[in-house]
Design an enzyme around this catalytic site. Structure first.
Site, PDB file in Angstrom:
ATOM      1  CG  ASP A   1     -13.888  -0.400   9.624  1.00  0.00           C
ATOM      2  OD1 ASP A   1     -13.424  -0.156   8.552  1.00  0.00           O
ATOM      3  OD2 ASP A   1     -13.433  -0.582  10.760  1.00  0.00           O
TER       4      ASP A   1
ATOM      5  CG  ASP B   1      -2.018   0.863   1.118  1.00  0.00           C
ATOM      6  OD1 ASP B   1      -2.390   1.381   0.189  1.00  0.00           O
ATOM      7  OD2 ASP B   1      -2.552   1.664   2.215  1.00  0.00           O
TER       8      ASP B   1
END
Length: 311
Positions: free
Chosen positions: A240, A130
């Site tokens: 989330d 990432d």
């Protein structure tokens, strides 16, 4: 050494280093992804994330990142926590409960390559987590580890989507895993329906510049859009929601990695305790945390925005 033995050694090392899943795909240009990424960028859906415009060719062709690349190894690391935040606390995305995964996984990738050279021989390659122009979710799909869901997350059929994705691109040929024949989202639209800012569009298109994670992490403006205040649902860092509503995450199981043990303050701090935090205390408590990406000023901005008085 034959391909089968090489491949077995790689998957054995992956398991020993704590990666729950390992898949391997043949290195090749990602022409279809290149067209999709270009269209997405042209529509400005990346907002102020201008770094996504850089190194376009590197993102879509692994041989440009690693000359002579033959294989892309994708590794999944579970981060689903057993602990949860206390009710009414400013919400922090689960991936940020513990220490910064970039540092932890990067060290394990270095060890991975070291062990490969010890056990098999000279290998040229690089590890990525990432932090470089690699389309990790595409490679994970190509190596059979799951599919990209409507929320843009990689979903593993047996483990859900709460995992970090890391990649190793190397110059060895290996035995390649097969991608799934289809994705398994079907007609489900729970993530689309649940997204409070309508950031998730049909056809697996994510408007990054409308995502709560974008506002709370990536956007560096001094003020957040006031008309979205009620949509933030108390998220102070990340979001989330699209994972919480995904039916496949019923298969998520808590990780057992001490490196991702939640920081106590993240689980316990009230809004008042967060707002009373000094910059020095923030730097001390969260010196190893992903929260340092937003810095003290960014976290305070987010907290004031979601608090009762707002900004």
């Amino acid at each position: 050494m034959d391909l089968e033995t090489r491949t077995h050694i790689i998957k054995t090392i992956a398991a020993a280093l704590g990666f729950e899943h390992c898949g391997i795909a043949k290195a090749a240009p990602l022409d279809q992804d290149a067209r999709r990424l270009e269209a997405w960028l042209n529509k400005g859906m990346h907002g102020n994330m201008h770094y996504m415009e850089n190194y376009f060719e590197l993102r879509t062709d692994p041989t440009k990142l690693v000359p002579g690349a033959r294989s892309v190894i994708t590794l999944l690391k579970n981060y689903y926590p057993s602990e949860t935040q206390k009710p009414d606390r400013p919400k922090i995305s689960k991936y940020a409960y513990g220490n910064d995964y970039h540092e932890i996984i990067r060290a394990r990738l270095h060890e991975f390559i070291h062990q490969l050279r010890e056990k098999i021989g000279d290998v040229q390659g690089r590890g990525f987590v990432d932090s470089a122009p690699v389309l990790e979710r595409t490679w994970a799909g190509r190596s059979g580890l799951g599919w990209v869901g409507k929320n843009g997350m990689l979903i593993n059929k047996g483990a859900g989507s709460y995992h970090f994705i890391a990649s190793l691109i190397i110059d060895w040929e290996l035995i390649y895993d097969q991608p799934l024949a289809k994705d398994f989202c079907g007609s489900c639209t729970r993530c689309i329906d649940a997204c409070p800012t309508d950031a998730i569009l049909p056809d697996k298109v994510i408007q990054g510049n409308k995502c709560i994670s974008y506002f709370t992490i990536e956007l560096k403006d001094l003020l957040l859009p006031g008309d979205l205040k009620s949509d933030f649902q108390n998220w102070a860092f990340g979001c989330d929601i699209c994972q919480e509503v995904c039916p496949w995450n019923r298969f998520s199981t808590p990780h057992k990695d001490a490196a991702f043990t939640p920081i106590a303050e993240i689980l316990d701090f009230t809004t008042e305790q967060w707002l009373d935090l000094t910059e020095d205390a923030f730097k001390k408590i969260f010196r190893l945390s992903p929260l340092k990406r937003s810095k003290y000023q960014g976290i305070m901005r987010n907290l004031k925005f979601i608090s009762q008085d707002g900004i």
